[in-house]
Design a protein around this motif. Sequence first.
Motif, PDB file in Angstrom:
ATOM      1  N   LYS A   1       0.825  -1.200  -0.079  1.00 37.83           N
ATOM      2  CA  LYS A   1       0.105  -0.052   0.069  1.00 37.83           C
ATOM      3  C   LYS A   1       0.863   1.179   0.221  1.00 37.83           C
ATOM      4  O   LYS A   1       1.786   1.317   0.596  1.00 37.83           O
ATOM      5  CB  LYS A   1      -1.076  -0.104   1.071  1.00 37.83           C
ATOM      6  N   MET A   2       0.391   1.988  -0.913  1.00 40.09           N
ATOM      7  CA  MET A   2       1.481   3.554  -1.012  1.00 40.09           C
ATOM      8  C   MET A   2       0.340   4.512  -1.481  1.00 40.09           C
ATOM      9  O   MET A   2      -0.568   4.293  -1.867  1.00 40.09           O
ATOM     10  CB  MET A   2       2.380   3.164  -2.006  1.00 40.09           C
ATOM     11  N   PRO A   3       0.866   5.597  -0.780  1.00 35.10           N
ATOM     12  CA  PRO A   3      -0.213   6.990  -1.080  1.00 35.10           C
ATOM     13  C   PRO A   3       0.028   7.248  -2.848  1.00 35.10           C
ATOM     14  O   PRO A   3       0.865   7.149  -3.469  1.00 35.10           O
ATOM     15  CB  PRO A   3       0.444   8.197  -0.410  1.00 35.10           C
ATOM     16  N   GLY A   4      -1.195   7.728  -3.208  1.00 34.29           N
ATOM     17  CA  GLY A   4      -1.171   8.032  -4.649  1.00 34.29           C
ATOM     18  C   GLY A   4      -1.781   9.459  -4.718  1.00 34.29           C
ATOM     19  O   GLY A   4      -2.423   9.851  -3.877  1.00 34.29           O
ATOM     20  N   PRO A   5      -2.069  10.137  -5.640  1.00 31.66           N
ATOM     21  CA  PRO A   5      -2.570  11.532  -5.897  1.00 31.66           C
ATOM     22  C   PRO A   5      -4.138  11.476  -5.584  1.00 31.66           C
ATOM     23  O   PRO A   5      -4.747  12.497  -5.066  1.00 31.66           O
ATOM     24  CB  PRO A   5      -2.351  11.987  -7.349  1.00 31.66           C
ATOM     25  N   ASN A   6      -4.624  10.330  -5.676  1.00 33.41           N
ATOM     26  CA  ASN A   6      -6.262  10.247  -5.626  1.00 33.41           C
ATOM     27  C   ASN A   6      -6.421   9.253  -4.476  1.00 33.41           C
ATOM     28  O   ASN A   6      -7.587   8.274  -4.813  1.00 33.41           O
ATOM     29  CB  ASN A   6      -6.938  10.127  -6.843  1.00 33.41           C
ATOM     30  N   GLY A   7      -5.722   8.881  -3.425  1.00 32.66           N
ATOM     31  CA  GLY A   7      -5.927   7.799  -2.424  1.00 32.66           C
ATOM     32  C   GLY A   7      -4.755   6.866  -2.478  1.00 32.66           C
ATOM     33  O   GLY A   7      -3.908   6.814  -3.062  1.00 32.66           O
ATOM     34  N   ILE A   8      -5.291   5.917  -1.861  1.00 32.52           N
ATOM     35  CA  ILE A   8      -4.084   4.972  -1.428  1.00 32.52           C
ATOM     36  C   ILE A   8      -4.147   3.773  -2.591  1.00 32.52           C
ATOM     37  O   ILE A   8      -5.342   3.488  -3.323  1.00 32.52           O
ATOM     38  CB  ILE A   8      -4.468   4.033  -0.292  1.00 32.52           C
ATOM     39  N   ILE A   9      -3.104   3.456  -3.186  1.00 28.28           N
ATOM     40  CA  ILE A   9      -2.733   2.627  -4.226  1.00 28.28           C
ATOM     41  C   ILE A   9      -2.573   1.185  -3.437  1.00 28.28           C
ATOM     42  O   ILE A   9      -1.811   1.220  -2.582  1.00 28.28           O
ATOM     43  CB  ILE A   9      -1.527   3.160  -5.001  1.00 28.28           C
ATOM     44  N   THR A  10      -3.420   0.109  -3.936  1.00 26.18           N
ATOM     45  CA  THR A  10      -2.895  -1.128  -3.209  1.00 26.18           C
ATOM     46  C   THR A  10      -2.569  -1.908  -4.393  1.00 26.18           C
ATOM     47  O   THR A  10      -3.294  -2.195  -5.419  1.00 26.18           O
ATOM     48  CB  THR A  10      -4.309  -1.756  -2.619  1.00 26.18           C
ATOM     49  N   VAL A  11      -1.305  -2.705  -4.254  1.00 23.47           N
ATOM     50  CA  VAL A  11      -0.889  -3.724  -5.182  1.00 23.47           C
ATOM     51  C   VAL A  11      -1.062  -5.211  -4.643  1.00 23.47           C
ATOM     52  O   VAL A  11      -0.521  -5.452  -3.349  1.00 23.47           O
ATOM     53  CB  VAL A  11       0.566  -3.522  -5.669  1.00 23.47           C
ATOM     54  N   SER A  12      -1.832  -5.994  -5.104  1.00 18.41           N
ATOM     55  CA  SER A  12      -1.970  -7.353  -4.662  1.00 18.41           C
ATOM     56  C   SER A  12      -1.121  -8.460  -5.261  1.00 18.41           C
ATOM     57  O   SER A  12      -1.084  -8.466  -6.545  1.00 18.41           O
ATOM     58  CB  SER A  12      -3.431  -7.722  -4.561  1.00 18.41           C
ATOM     59  N   GLY A  13      -0.672  -9.431  -4.416  1.00 17.72           N
ATOM     60  CA  GLY A  13      -0.092 -10.450  -5.086  1.00 17.72           C
ATOM     61  C   GLY A  13      -1.010 -11.720  -4.793  1.00 17.72           C
ATOM     62  O   GLY A  13      -1.916 -11.723  -4.278  1.00 17.72           O
ATOM     63  N   SER A  14      -0.275 -12.875  -5.203  1.00 19.35           N
ATOM     64  CA  SER A  14      -1.026 -14.096  -4.976  1.00 19.35           C
ATOM     65  C   SER A  14      -0.232 -14.921  -3.974  1.00 19.35           C
ATOM     66  O   SER A  14       0.964 -15.139  -4.126  1.00 19.35           O
ATOM     67  CB  SER A  14      -0.989 -14.840  -6.327  1.00 19.35           C
ATOM     68  N   ILE A  15      -0.975 -15.445  -2.827  1.00 17.20           N
ATOM     69  CA  ILE A  15      -0.321 -16.010  -1.853  1.00 17.20           C
ATOM     70  C   ILE A  15       0.319 -17.513  -2.513  1.00 17.20           C
ATOM     71  O   ILE A  15       1.322 -17.643  -2.087  1.00 17.20           O
ATOM     72  CB  ILE A  15      -1.203 -16.242  -0.880  1.00 17.20           C
ATOM     73  N   GLU A  16      -0.566 -17.882  -3.249  1.00 15.73           N
ATOM     74  CA  GLU A  16      -0.098 -19.403  -3.853  1.00 15.73           C
ATOM     75  C   GLU A  16       1.167 -19.079  -4.737  1.00 15.73           C
ATOM     76  O   GLU A  16       1.911 -19.840  -4.764  1.00 15.73           O
ATOM     77  CB  GLU A  16      -1.291 -19.879  -5.006  1.00 15.73           C
ATOM     78  N   LYS A  17       1.227 -18.081  -5.659  1.00 13.37           N
ATOM     79  CA  LYS A  17       2.366 -17.764  -6.308  1.00 13.37           C
ATOM     80  C   LYS A  17       3.511 -17.401  -5.724  1.00 13.37           C
ATOM     81  O   LYS A  17       4.726 -17.835  -5.773  1.00 13.37           O
ATOM     82  CB  LYS A  17       2.020 -16.660  -7.114  1.00 13.37           C
ATOM     83  N   ALA A  18       3.252 -16.651  -4.527  1.00 10.76           N
ATOM     84  CA  ALA A  18       4.576 -16.435  -3.536  1.00 10.76           C
ATOM     85  C   ALA A  18       5.023 -17.594  -2.862  1.00 10.76           C
ATOM     86  O   ALA A  18       6.213 -17.920  -2.655  1.00 10.76           O
ATOM     87  CB  ALA A  18       3.880 -15.146  -2.500  1.00 10.76           C
ATOM     88  N   TYR A  19       4.210 -18.477  -2.527  1.00  8.80           N
ATOM     89  CA  TYR A  19       4.606 -19.568  -1.837  1.00  8.80           C
ATOM     90  C   TYR A  19       5.386 -20.407  -2.944  1.00  8.80           C
ATOM     91  O   TYR A  19       6.503 -21.111  -2.327  1.00  8.80           O
ATOM     92  CB  TYR A  19       3.323 -20.352  -1.329  1.00  8.80           C
TER      93      TYR A  19
END
Length: 183
Positions: A99-117
Amino acid sequence: MDGGSSINILYVGTFDAMGISRSKLCTSIFPFLRIILGMRSYPMGNIELPDTFGDCSNFHTETLIFEVVDFDGSYHTILGRLCYAKFMTVPNYTYVKLKMPGPNGIITVSGSIEKAYACGREHFELATALTNSVELQKLRRTVTEGAPNSNEPTSSSPFRPTKDTMAIGIDPNDPIKTVQIWA
């Protein structure tokens, strides 16, 4: 995402897939350590690349420096603390989200738990194989240099209790299960 890494890493396979000429790489003369335990690695070079997170209505772009490495990895890139600081990112490893600040609110980048594992498992196996091959070479040298004298008794275990140890039970239901501790 690797909050323990002090650098951003880009694997050469990903770099080549991006279609960037290797002549664009700047010279990196310093090795980095602890990518694989106990080993040092020399990057092919480094490169500054613009990185954007978000979508067309809310995005954040920063230029990051990546160390390009010429060895196999299970990832395309590793974003380290430098990326987190520049984007003011808050990582959540449990949910694989940034999560990071953006000019129009919070930007959320989601990953895959299965792929991360799966990537974590592949990276572990790759690192273990590489470390074992290096350790095996060291062990072979050590064993031949320090081979035991035929007059000395040998033991199946390299660990021997000292005189000042005592047995402590670790299972109240089974008195045979003990551990030796220093007295």
